[in-house]
Enzyme design. Structure first.
Site, mmCIF file in Angstrom:
data_model
loop_
_atom_site.group_PDB
_atom_site.id
_atom_site.type_symbol
_atom_site.label_atom_id
_atom_site.label_comp_id
_atom_site.label_asym_id
_atom_site.label_seq_id
_atom_site.Cartn_x
_atom_site.Cartn_y
_atom_site.Cartn_z
ATOM 1 N N ASP A 105 1.049 32.352 86.339
ATOM 2 C CA ASP A 105 2.437 32.052 85.939
ATOM 3 C C ASP A 105 2.565 30.843 84.997
ATOM 4 O O ASP A 105 2.451 29.695 85.436
ATOM 5 C CB ASP A 105 3.325 31.792 87.159
ATOM 6 C CG ASP A 105 3.332 32.941 88.166
ATOM 7 O OD1 ASP A 105 2.241 33.487 88.460
ATOM 8 O OD2 ASP A 105 4.422 33.281 88.671
ATOM 9 N N ASN A 110 7.948 32.593 84.149
ATOM 10 C CA ASN A 110 8.554 31.257 84.197
ATOM 11 C C ASN A 110 8.448 30.514 82.868
ATOM 12 O O ASN A 110 8.568 29.285 82.816
ATOM 13 C CB ASN A 110 7.885 30.400 85.279
ATOM 14 C CG ASN A 110 7.828 31.077 86.631
ATOM 15 O OD1 ASN A 110 6.763 31.484 87.083
ATOM 16 N ND2 ASN A 110 8.976 31.223 87.275
ATOM 17 N N ASN A 140 9.881 38.482 89.856
ATOM 18 C CA ASN A 140 11.277 38.351 90.277
ATOM 19 C C ASN A 140 12.135 37.559 89.296
ATOM 20 O O ASN A 140 13.351 37.699 89.284
ATOM 21 C CB ASN A 140 11.348 37.706 91.664
ATOM 22 C CG ASN A 140 10.597 36.400 91.726
ATOM 23 O OD1 ASN A 140 9.413 36.336 91.388
ATOM 24 N ND2 ASN A 140 11.262 35.333 92.133
ATOM 25 N N HIS A 141 11.520 36.710 88.458
ATOM 26 C CA HIS A 141 12.308 35.902 87.506
ATOM 27 C C HIS A 141 12.579 36.610 86.182
ATOM 28 O O HIS A 141 13.158 36.004 85.274
ATOM 29 C CB HIS A 141 11.611 34.566 87.232
ATOM 30 C CG HIS A 141 11.750 33.590 88.356
ATOM 31 N ND1 HIS A 141 12.971 33.016 88.680
ATOM 32 C CD2 HIS A 141 10.851 33.101 89.238
ATOM 33 C CE1 HIS A 141 12.801 32.205 89.720
ATOM 34 N NE2 HIS A 141 11.525 32.242 90.081
ATOM 35 N N HIS A 188 2.675 40.785 92.269
ATOM 36 C CA HIS A 188 3.528 39.599 92.312
ATOM 37 C C HIS A 188 4.206 39.545 93.678
ATOM 38 O O HIS A 188 5.146 40.306 93.941
ATOM 39 C CB HIS A 188 4.567 39.719 91.181
ATOM 40 C CG HIS A 188 5.270 38.448 90.893
ATOM 41 N ND1 HIS A 188 4.706 37.445 90.138
ATOM 42 C CD2 HIS A 188 6.486 37.988 91.264
ATOM 43 C CE1 HIS A 188 5.557 36.439 90.048
ATOM 44 N NE2 HIS A 188 6.642 36.743 90.731
ATOM 45 N N HIS A 222 2.934 34.603 91.667
ATOM 46 C CA HIS A 222 4.231 34.279 92.267
ATOM 47 C C HIS A 222 4.240 32.999 93.114
ATOM 48 O O HIS A 222 5.206 32.250 93.045
ATOM 49 C CB HIS A 222 4.807 35.434 93.097
ATOM 50 C CG HIS A 222 6.096 35.094 93.793
ATOM 51 N ND1 HIS A 222 7.263 34.858 93.098
ATOM 52 C CD2 HIS A 222 6.395 34.909 95.107
ATOM 53 C CE1 HIS A 222 8.237 34.575 93.974
ATOM 54 N NE2 HIS A 222 7.736 34.594 95.194
HETATM 55 FE FE LIG Z 1 6.255 32.472 89.056
HETATM 56 FE FE LIG Z 2 7.806 35.009 91.044
#
Ligand SMILES: [Fe+2]
Ligand SMILES: [Fe+2]
Length: 263
Positions: free
Chosen positions: A8, A40, A67-68, A156, A181
């Site tokens: 990430d 991210n 998720n982001h 993730h 994640h």
């Molecule tokens: Fe992340």
């Molecule tokens: Fe994440």
């Protein structure tokens, strides 16, 4: 084939260390294919079209998220730019495949590098995460259809058990399962018994003088007060976390996995 997978990438500090260290990493490890989780990239939350372009320009072949992915709404327009071209940059940026099928974007990319076919799958876990389709059964369907021998899965997810179990579940059917994640690297990189390279979490590429990338004072205050607070990206102790996976082009089986942490 030698694959570099970068964990990430968090905010400007993460993007900067990738820019500074990627050329040397590719040279030193004779890397053929570069994949990175970029959920991210935009100040810790999501990714924008210009940042996606910036990261592709650094030499990243395929980007995964999690998720982001929707934190920056502009990324929806970017997905729509793919416009039928199966290899456009917009098509090489993935969101978890087991999200609702009606959402923009794709969760699988099938490409070719240096004459070798490969596929990248992005999946999201369900334990302590937002709801999504079952990643295990979803993987079954995808792995059955994919022709390439070399298949890397970015799983993730939050729970180590869900990630470890998934690694064993697809052992021998994927070249590598790399966890993302949690932003905390785990020291369990291994080749599973049927030839799948595995690590529970590659770890964040970003500022470690933080709470998983965010200024630590803000996160501590949220735990103390329970009040919502605006999270800002931290800046100190920047590290690049990645794994290098070497695999057999003919069988797709992994030979080695090496964990890296550059400062
Ligand atoms: Fe992340
Ligand atoms: Fe994440």
């Amino acid at each position: 084939m030698k694959i570099l997978f970068i964990g990430d990438i968090f905010g400007r500090p993460g993007r900067t260390i990738v820019k500074e260290r990627l050329p040397e990493l590719v040279r030193r490890h004779a890397i053929d294919l570069v994949i990175a989780n970029c959920e991210n990239a935009a100040a810790g939350f999501g990714i924008t079209p210009p940042l996606a372009e910036e990261l592709f320009d650094l030499g990243i072949d395929v980007m995964t998220t999690g998720n982001h992915v929707w934190d920056k709404r502009e990324i929806i327009d970017y997905f729509q730019m793919a416009d039928g071209n199966p290899h456009s940059p917009a098509r090489r940026l993935l969101r978890p495949a087991n999200f609702p099928a009606s959402l923009p974007g794709w969760g699988v990319y099938e490409g070719k590098k240096k004459g070798v076919e490969y596929a990248v799958i992005n999946l999201q876990g369900r334990v302590f995460m937002g709801s999504s389709d079952d990643p295990y059964r979803y993987a079954d369907g995808l792995l059955e259809k994919i022709k390439a021998k070399i298949v890397l899965i970015d799983f993730h997810a939050e729970a180590t058990s869900e990630k470890v179990a998934f690694g064993w579940y697809v052992d021998g059917r994927a070249t590598a399962v790399v966890g993302t994640h949690t932003h905390i690297p785990t020291a369990d990189e291994t080749i599973l018994s049927k030839g799948t390279a595995y690590i529970t979490d590659v770890g964040m590429t970003g500022p470690y003088d933080s709470v998983i990338g965010v200024k630590k004072e803000l996160v501590i205050e949220r735990f103390l007060s329970g009040m919502p607070a605006r999270f800002e990206a931290a800046a100190g102790d920047v590290r690049l976390c990645a794994v290098v996976i070497e695999c057999d082009d003919q069988t797709g089986r992994a030979r080695t996995i090496e964990r890296l942490m550059l400062r």
